[in-house]
Design an enzyme around this catalytic site. Structure first.
Site, mmCIF file in Angstrom:
data_model
loop_
_atom_site.group_PDB
_atom_site.id
_atom_site.type_symbol
_atom_site.label_atom_id
_atom_site.label_comp_id
_atom_site.label_asym_id
_atom_site.label_seq_id
_atom_site.Cartn_x
_atom_site.Cartn_y
_atom_site.Cartn_z
ATOM 1 C CD GLU A 262 -2.683 1.528 0.250
ATOM 2 O OE1 GLU A 262 -2.781 2.702 -0.148
ATOM 3 O OE2 GLU A 262 -3.303 0.579 -0.254
ATOM 4 C CB THR A 306 -6.185 1.076 -3.870
ATOM 5 O OG1 THR A 306 -5.194 1.672 -3.026
ATOM 6 C CG2 THR A 306 -6.074 -0.440 -3.757
ATOM 7 C CG HIS A 422 -4.289 3.995 3.240
ATOM 8 N ND1 HIS A 422 -4.788 5.266 3.420
ATOM 9 C CD2 HIS A 422 -4.907 3.507 2.134
ATOM 10 C CE1 HIS A 422 -5.667 5.529 2.469
ATOM 11 N NE2 HIS A 422 -5.755 4.481 1.673
ATOM 12 C CG ASP A 481 -1.524 0.986 -3.930
ATOM 13 O OD1 ASP A 481 -0.520 1.426 -3.345
ATOM 14 O OD2 ASP A 481 -2.680 1.152 -3.495
ATOM 15 C CG HIS A 482 -1.849 4.730 -4.760
ATOM 16 N ND1 HIS A 482 -1.562 5.463 -3.626
ATOM 17 C CD2 HIS A 482 -2.884 3.926 -4.419
ATOM 18 C CE1 HIS A 482 -2.376 5.125 -2.653
ATOM 19 N NE2 HIS A 482 -3.188 4.183 -3.101
#
Length: 687
Positions: A262, A306, A422, A481-482
């Site tokens: 994440e 996500t 996150h 993911d980002h």
């Protein structure tokens, strides 16, 4: 003389038209201040400066002008209500932009119910006291009206004057668009960043255009037909990359782990704080002799974050320019996703996530993608201390997921989505044993601490895989993911990168995320090829021995000699080994030097831009029109959502039956005994 001027000004304010212009002027001023202080719109040149200053005016005249069609006190209070609603819209965008560097869209608003879990904590971190100053003018005007500092004008306002103001506002909008389009050709007809629409036309015009786009997209599905696939099939016929013989089928029949790190960015690899590696275990995995790692791999997500990453990773379809495809189209569309493809080749398919099943509409979308099992938060023992931020802490999540992984008949395809790293990067003191960075940015500094915790959790899970033998019989795909740190934190990013300042080129390169493929016997290397999340599925399928020559996938095999190294970003920007384009500026990728392209370079850049625009557009057509319902590749069976349920008791029963039918799970091979005694974690919550 001065008192006469005050008297005349007071008289003007005591007329309805005078109050109207006062509220419009105050609204436009505060909007302009917000543009300058709360958004990073990248304004360049006199024309853009001018349009930024005047673009609130046309929409303000139009919206506040509605109140002029009504009489008496109602007219005044309607203006105040409109002002309040408009200000709420600005406030919401300030908060959203601060975290996501984008503006709210209809897709995001419609899908907010699917992503609202735990957002309250994030909002507390995002909102600043200064944000509330945009409501100050409303409070002042209410006070002036209530305490008669401004008297209401009871005389009827002539409708023809109200119509005239409405007409002038529309005329100004037309002029504004004409000037904007002269400075930025194709502003509304090509794929541009939402920042451009706001800085040229304004927040209200952006909202109207976004609503129009949403309606247009909704109509696309009903008008779609089978022949719409023709242009897409023709395009993919010329862009598909053949597999590399050196890798094709090398991992056939092996289990597949997709491990989702994440918000994990590439700069964390080998990054140190106070001389200590932030992620020592992931670093070791990155350079392992059996790991193929990519150091020029970019996330390509937009507003779906996500969910966009998952869409690209498992479908090789781009996320949408607004909203989340999983939220809006997850349940109603037809897909040819990795879980369905592998299910039809004898794999057990399962997804693991430590949050509620409805987040990003996963419980509906995963059925459309063909996931047999979805182990969400309801499948894990959860105590208050087990969770932080958006769900289960990673160490506990990996440990609890392992309990179900050991029961999956092999070969299996298992996706594990971590959560602790996150935003807002919260972690209790018992789990924090790593120093924060010292940029002075409270959002950025704890990022390395949660990344370090994720690294420890990852190491514990890999140790379990080694002990159970799964490491030898599995392909392990690991990816970020980002971004974790948005572009709004430029000063902090500059410090993290050890630079005095950063530009748009630096920010484009900051969008790199790690991508690693590990398998026992795989010849490892650090591959410098350029690629992105759209390329993962064709790469994986080729490794597993699937020719994959008739599917609808927009990525190309990263290991293929024909791999396309043009990386498209959702806003139409791109990165290639030669050029990095951000907005209207082009940089040389190797040096970061901004260039004024010569004739040859212009031709090359135009060709790349055409490719990017075409590919994004075709992918959007697939999703908006649900075009895969018209096309089924040979050897693939359409997914029937009714075949799947994620209801707890039924899932446990189905898993038990599958184990009895196929005695290939780790637990079955262990004589029916659990392997959980092999899982070791130092999570303090479990002691």
């Amino acid at each position: 003389m001065i008192s006469d001027k005050k008297y005349r000004f007071s008289n003007i304010l005591n007329t309805r038209l005078g109050f109207f212009f006062l509220i419009v002027i105050l609204f436009c001023i505060k909007t302009y201040i917000v543009y300058l202080t709360k958004f990073s719109l990248g304004v360049k040149g006199g024309m853009q400066e001018f349009l930024l200053a005047v673009n609130p005016i046309p929409a303000a005249l139009l919206t506040f002008g509605i109140a002029l069609y009504f009489s008496g006190r109602l007219s005044y209070w309607l203006m105040m209500i409109i002002d309040f609603l408009e200000t709420i819209w600005i406030f919401a965008n300030i908060v959203y932009y601060r975290e996501f560097s984008d503006f709210l869209s209809m897709g995001i608003i419609k899908g907010s119910g699917n992503v609202q879990n735990n957002l309250g904590k994030s909002l507390v971190e995002i909102v600043r006291f200064s944000d509330f100053f945009i409501f100050l003018d409303i409070l002042i005007l209410i006070g002036l009206l209530v305490f008669h500092g401004i008297k209401t004008d009871a005389q009827p306002f002539k409708k023809r004057y109200a119509l005239l103001i409405s007409f002038i506002s529309l005329l100004l909008m037309g002029g504004e668009y004409g000037l904007a389009n002269s400075d930025r050709t194709g502003l509304l007809t090509r794929t541009f960043d939402n920042n451009y629409i706001v800085k040229y036309l304004g927040l209200n015009e952006y909202a109207a255009f976004n609503a129009y786009q949403t309606q247009k997209e909704s109509a696309t599905r009903s008008h779609a037909k089978a022949s719409d696939m023709d242009s897409i099939l023709k395009y993919l016929k010329h862009t598909r990359a053949k597999p590399n013989p050196a890798y094709f089928g090398k991992e056939k029949g092996k289990n597949v782990f997709i491990i989702h790190l994440e918000s994990f960015q590439q700069f964390l690899i080998n990054y140190k704080v106070d001389g200590k590696e932030v992620t020592p275990h992931i670093n070791k995995f990155f350079r392992n002799k059996n790991t193929v790692s990519f150091d020029n791999f970019y996330h390509q997500v937009a507003q779906g974050k996500t969910s966009d990453a998952e869409m690209m990773l498992e479908n090789s379809l781009y996320g949408l320019p607004q909203g989340s495809a999983m939220v809006t189209y997850g349940a109603q569309n037809t897909y040819q996703a990795a879980p369905a493809i592998l299910d039809q080749r004898g794999y057990t398919t399962a997804a693991f996530h430590g949050d509620v099943p409805s987040f990003w509409n996963r419980d509906s979308t995963y059925k459309s993608w063909g996931y047999q099992y979805f182990f969400s938060s309801q499948y894990y023992k959860i105590k208050p201390s087990y969770s932080v931020g958006y769900g289960l802490k990673d160490k506990i999540f990996f440990r609890d997921a392992a309990n179900y992984i050991q029961q999956l008949p092999q070969p299996f395809y298992a996706k594990l989505i971590t959560l602790t790293n996150h935003y807002p990067y919260e972690l209790d003191k018992k789990n924090t044993d790593f120093p924060a960075t010292t940029t002075g940015d409270k959002t950025v500094d704890p990022y390395v601490q949660t990344a370090h915790y994720l690294d420890q959790a990852f190491a514990e899970f890999l140790n379990y895989l080694r002990k159970t033998g799964l490491m030898k019989n599995s392909v392990i795909v690991v990816y970020g993911d980002h971004y974790g740190i948005s572009n709004n934190h430029r000063p902090a990013i500059a410090q993290l990168l050890h630079k005095k300042s950063i530009n748009n080129y630096d920010l484009a390169q900051f969008q790199k995320v790690p991508f690693m493929i590990h398998a026992d016997g795989l010849k490892g290397k650090v591959d410098h090829s350029y690629g992105g999340e759209i390329d993962v599925l064709p790469t994986l399928l080729h490794l597993l021995g699937d020719k994959n020559n008739n599917t609808i996938q927009f990525g190309t095999d990263l290991l293929s000699k024909q791999h396309d190294q043009r990386v498209a970003f959702r806003n139409g920007d791109f990165v290639t080994p030669e050029y990095t384009k951000v907005g209207s500026t082009v940089y040389l990728t190797k040096t970061g030097q901004a260039i004024t392209p010569n004739a040859k370079q212009k031709k090359e850049i135009a060709s790349i831009q055409n490719h990017v625009t075409t590919e994004l557009s075709l992918s959007d057509r697939v999703i908006y029109g649900d075009l895969l319902r018209f096309y089924t590749p040979k050897g693939f069976k359409k997914v029937n959502r009714k075949d799947f349920t994620y209801q707890y008791t039924k899932v446990i029963d189905n898993l038990k039956k599958a184990q009895e039918k196929h005695l290939t799970s780790i637990e079955a091979k262990n004589g029916g005994k659990s392997t959980m005694s092999l899982y070791k974690t130092d999570a303090p919550e479990l002691k």
